[in-house]
Design an enzyme around this catalytic site. Structure first.
Site, PDB file in Angstrom:
ATOM      1  CG  HIS A  83      -0.532   0.309   2.495  1.00 37.33           C
ATOM      2  ND1 HIS A  83      -0.208  -0.646   3.428  1.00 37.33           N
ATOM      3  CD2 HIS A  83      -0.310   1.499   3.107  1.00 37.33           C
ATOM      4  CE1 HIS A  83       0.180  -0.071   4.557  1.00 37.33           C
ATOM      5  NE2 HIS A  83       0.131   1.237   4.386  1.00 37.33           N
ATOM      6  CG  ASP A 219       0.293  -4.020   2.792  1.00 39.39           C
ATOM      7  OD1 ASP A 219       0.889  -3.524   1.814  1.00 39.39           O
ATOM      8  OD2 ASP A 219      -0.522  -3.388   3.485  1.00 39.39           O
ATOM      9  CB  SER A 647       2.830   1.559   6.414  1.00 35.76           C
ATOM     10  OG  SER A 647       1.592   1.194   6.924  1.00 35.76           O
TER      11      SER A 647
HETATM   12  N1  ARG Z   1      -4.536   0.493   7.488  1.00 37.39           N
HETATM   13  C1  ARG Z   1      -3.228   0.480   6.922  1.00 37.39           C
HETATM   14  C2  ARG Z   1      -2.614   1.885   7.018  1.00 37.39           C
HETATM   15  O1  ARG Z   1      -3.096   2.693   7.725  1.00 37.39           O
HETATM   16  C3  ARG Z   1      -3.238  -0.068   5.537  1.00 37.39           C
HETATM   17  C4  ARG Z   1      -3.943   0.741   4.508  1.00 37.39           C
HETATM   18  C5  ARG Z   1      -3.964   0.198   3.114  1.00 37.39           C
HETATM   19  N2  ARG Z   1      -4.994  -0.794   2.878  1.00 37.39           N
HETATM   20  C6  ARG Z   1      -6.284  -0.525   2.487  1.00 37.39           C
HETATM   21  N3  ARG Z   1      -7.121  -1.525   2.337  1.00 37.39           N
HETATM   22  N4  ARG Z   1      -6.722   0.699   2.253  1.00 37.39           N
HETATM   23  O2  ARG Z   1      -2.043   2.481   6.178  1.00 37.39           O
HETATM   24  N1  GLU Z   2      -1.022   1.292   7.621  1.00 37.32           N
HETATM   25  C1  GLU Z   2      -0.416   2.332   8.388  1.00 37.32           C
HETATM   26  C2  GLU Z   2       0.604   3.143   7.585  1.00 37.32           C
HETATM   27  O1  GLU Z   2       0.426   3.345   6.417  1.00 37.32           O
HETATM   28  C3  GLU Z   2       0.154   1.750   9.604  1.00 37.32           C
HETATM   29  C4  GLU Z   2      -0.930   1.378  10.477  1.00 37.32           C
HETATM   30  C5  GLU Z   2      -1.014   2.286  11.663  1.00 37.32           C
HETATM   31  O2  GLU Z   2      -1.541   3.386  11.598  1.00 37.32           O
HETATM   32  O3  GLU Z   2      -0.492   1.824  12.679  1.00 37.32           O
HETATM   33  O4  GLU Z   2       1.538   3.670   8.120  1.00 37.32           O
END
Ligand code: ARG
Ligand code: GLU
Length: 712
Positions: A83, A219, A647
């Site tokens: 991502h 991911d 991330s």
């Molecule tokens: N929650 C994770 C972060 O904050 C992954 C986001 C990407 N995945 C998604 N399905 N949008 O970045």
């Molecule tokens: N998916 C998040 C990022 O892009 C990390 C998840 C979080 O917020 O801990 O950094």
């Protein structure tokens, strides 16, 4: 006696860095490193950060300004999340070369795909410059004077550190400006895409699983840093060569056991652990509004994406962005309520007030809480309107475009800034047309603008907006039809001509119906909302700085970690599961079995898997990537304190070897940006063995497996 016990508990739950709470500066204080070692860490603080020798920090990058990446080979190979590389992957994709659906693996260096705007940043060194910055500054100095002194001194120190363009440098406050740190970076600008799995691995589970456990997402994506012949940063060029890192991190196939020590090295973006109760209260009040506005947008986008493959490609990256914060806000809201965060803070504040009253020297802190209350009472309305300005008014892409173009007319800019801004605008506009679907945007406009109308009181409706309302008989679809059919902004030729002659055509631009609509709000905002907002935030800064100083003083015998601020940090904890709700225990890892289970729910599009993966599963062709039970592990949980920006961060074992890549937190954990709870806060990582399995067995990218030295 009872009372004493109560207060002691409260201080601990609210402020002590214990259990696995903490986002630490890599220059580890004695306390932190000793605690890490006690918990199993086998290295020293010099192994983490050393200015004279290479250390682990030399293998960590900030990726594209908002994520983290880790160098894993002597040829500059870089792992980050799927991502995080998604904008680049999407950029290289088309209906003919559909890397979203098919994945991509460069077969040689020559096939690695350049990304003009992508950079990675290595921390070269950091230094506490508080004394230089704050010299002669005291509480009695007017804030504007303090501000400008801090600014000029920071710029001067940073400029010197940049050493005539060799580095990028910045001085950043920590503890709300009670301390200042100089960060010096090397920025590499030629970073190429080496490989990515398809969406149904890299994004497996999509929004259905996002922020949730159990998780089965591969991911990750793979990039490579290129440098000039001297191994120094250079703009993209065919003559650049793979970067030779000072240090890279060794990939480990050894895995982990439950309760093993683990740590994370990366660039967490922002936490707010030291807010007063009033701030948390406001956050809880405003969150549902922002959530609702995004729900409206997403319902429209998701339906259109499901109906049309070209819309799916155009909106893939935009949709992911909107959905991500949307879901996090919901988890955060529930988490803060479950924790009873406002009352916990209020309890702590009572204790704080007692502490202040105990000593005359503390009288500077006496009015702090009353001040906070007053400021937040006033801020409430302005901050909500500001949320609506960002989440409703600027949600339709056409309005966002009007706003981006309008920014270029900011007269304060120098010629050079202006050229740069124009170049950026050109990119924004190209992307806009490449990824735009009119029907989707128009529906969004009608919905969110109507919500603005209903939820924000009349006195904050600009006159022109009222006129639009009456002229269209209070019908927002009619309003959308009118604006979208009359605006020139949807005509690319018109926009291109305009860009070529921006000053001459400014009149035409300003009379455009979409621009008139946007400007009615932005002018109103600038005149009636922003000044008040800025003034309140300024006062808030001063108070929050003072409050932080008090908290540091109050907790002298402990180390309070500074809030995350997009700089390099360490967090450490254990590989461990947790109990999210009564009667349920989450195991600390998942396996490919879970992918197959999910894939059988064939009504959920996010759970579709490539047939090649199913084949590998049937033949149990997992290579050397299994755990000691013969399972193929996919993701795991750990109690590292992380946040957005982490991330792509390497998850390391006690010896500093790579066992996973962080990519998410659990839903029940997301309130950790405001209040950490060791029982609930878990970060989610993709197991490095699954990453290698996908690279090797699924994708056949053997050259990378060789490069990583896995076969040796
Ligand atoms: N929650 C994770 C972060 O904050 C992954 C986001 C990407 N995945 C998604 N399905 N949008 O970045
Ligand atoms: N998916 C998040 C990022 O892009 C990390 C998840 C979080 O917020 O801990 O950094």
């Amino acid at each position: 006696m009872k009372k004493i016990i109560v207060t002691v508990c409260i201080i601990i739950t609210t402020f002590t860095a214990f259990a696995d709470e903490g986002i630490w500066l890599p220059v580890l204080q004695k306390y932190t490193i000793e605690d890490m070692q006690k918990k199993g860490f086998k290295l020293t603080s010099q192994d983490i950060y050393d200015i004279n020798n290479s250390s682990l920090k030399d293998a960590i990058v900030q990726f594209d300004g908002g994520c983290t990446g880790v160098v894993v080979s002597e040829n500059g190979l870089l792992f980050t999340n799927h991502h995080c590389g998604y904008p680049q992957i999407q950029e290289h994709s088309s209906v003919e070369h559909n890397y979203l659906d098919e994945g991509f693996w460069a077969e040689s260096y020559n096939d690695e795909l350049p990304n003009p705007k992508l950079t990675v940043k290595f921390l070269y060194r950091m230094e506490d410059v508080t004394t230089q910055i704050l010299q002669g500054i005291d509480d009695n100095m007017p804030e504007t004077v303090r501000d400008s002194l801090v600014k000029t001194r920071s710029l001067k120190i940073a400029k010197e550190a940049e050493d005539n363009g060799k580095f990028d440098a910045a001085v950043k406050p920590i503890y709300y400006g009670n301390q200042y740190i100089l960060y010096v970076y090397e920025v590499y600008k030629d970073v190429r895409l080496v490989g990515t799995p398809p969406d149904n691995i890299g994004k497996f589970g999509g929004d259905t699983d996002n922020w949730m456990w159990p998780r089965h997402t591969g991911d990750f994506s793979v990039f490579r840093i290129y440098a000039n012949k001297e191994n120094k940063p250079a703009e993209h060029s065919d003559s650049n060569i793979p970067y030779k890192p000072k240090q890279y991190i060794k990939v480990s196939l050894d895995g982990y056991e439950e309760n093993d020590f683990t740590f994370i090295y990366g660039f967490p973006g922002r936490t707010q652990e030291y807010l007063p109760s009033y701030a948390v209260d406001m956050l809880l009040k405003h969150n549902p509004h922002k959530i609702k506005l995004r729900t409206q947008r997403l319902n429209i986008i998701n339906a259109d994406m499901a109906n049309d493959i070209s819309v799916r490609i155009k909106y893939a990256s935009k949709q992911a962005n909107i959905a991500n914060a949307w879901k996090k806000w919901q988890g955060e809201y529930l988490g803060l309520q479950r924790l009873d965060a406002v009352n916990k803070k209020t309890e702590f504040e009572k204790h704080f007030a007692e502490w202040v009253a105990k000593d005359n020297h503390r009288s500077v802190y006496k009015n702090l809480l009353a001040d906070f209350k007053q400021i937040y009472d006033e801020l409430d309305t302005y901050s909500l309107i500001n949320d609506y300005f960002n989440e409703a008014i600027k949600a339709p892409e056409i309005i966002k475009l009007a706003s981006s173009i309008d920014n270029i007319f900011d007269k304060k800019q120098t010629k050079k800034d202006n050229d740069e801004a124009l170049k950026q605008l050109q990119t924004t506009i190209n992307n806009f047309f490449k990824n735009y679907n009119l029907a989707t945007d128009k529906k969004i406009f009608a919905e969110v603008i109507q919500t603005y109308y209903s939820n924000i009181s009349n006195e904050y409706h600009p006159d022109i907006f009222k006129k639009f309302y009456t002229e269209n008989n209070g019908n927002f679809t009619e309003m959308a039809n009118k604006i979208y059919s009359e605006t020139n902004l949807l005509n690319q030729t018109w926009v291109d001509n305009f860009l070529n002659d921006i000053d001459l055509k400014s009149g035409e631009f300003n009379n455009d119906i979409a621009v008139v609509f946007y400007k009615s709000f932005s002018d109103f905002h600038e005149k009636n909302i922003l000044p008040k907002l800025q003034e309140l935030n300024k006062t808030l800064n001063i108070k929050q700085r003072l409050y932080m100083r008090a908290l540091l003083e109050m907790n002298k015998e402990k180390v309070l970690y500074p809030d995350a601020n997009s700089t390099l940090r360490i967090a450490y904890g254990k590989v461990e599961g947790f109990s999210p709700v009564d009667g349920t225990i989450y195991k600390h890892y998942t396996t490919i079995d879970g992918i197959m289970e999910k894939s059988r729910k064939d009504d959920i599009a996010d759970y579709k898997i490539p047939s090649q993966l199913a084949k590998l599963y049937e033949t149990k062709d997992f290579g050397k990537y299994t755990n000691n039970k013969g399972e193929l592990p996919v993701a795991f949980l750990a109690s590292n304190h992380t946040t957005g920006g982490n991330s792509g961060s390497p998850v390391l074992n006690a010896s500093g070897e790579l066992i996973g890549l962080n990519f998410d937190r659990c839903w029940e954990s997301t309130m950790s940006d405001v209040m950490f709870d060791p029982d609930y806060c878990r970060n989610i990582s993709v197991d490095i063995r699954y990453v290698l399995f996908i690279i090797d067995k699924f994708s056949g990218a053997k050259r990378l497996i060789d490069e990583l030295g896995i076969n040796k």
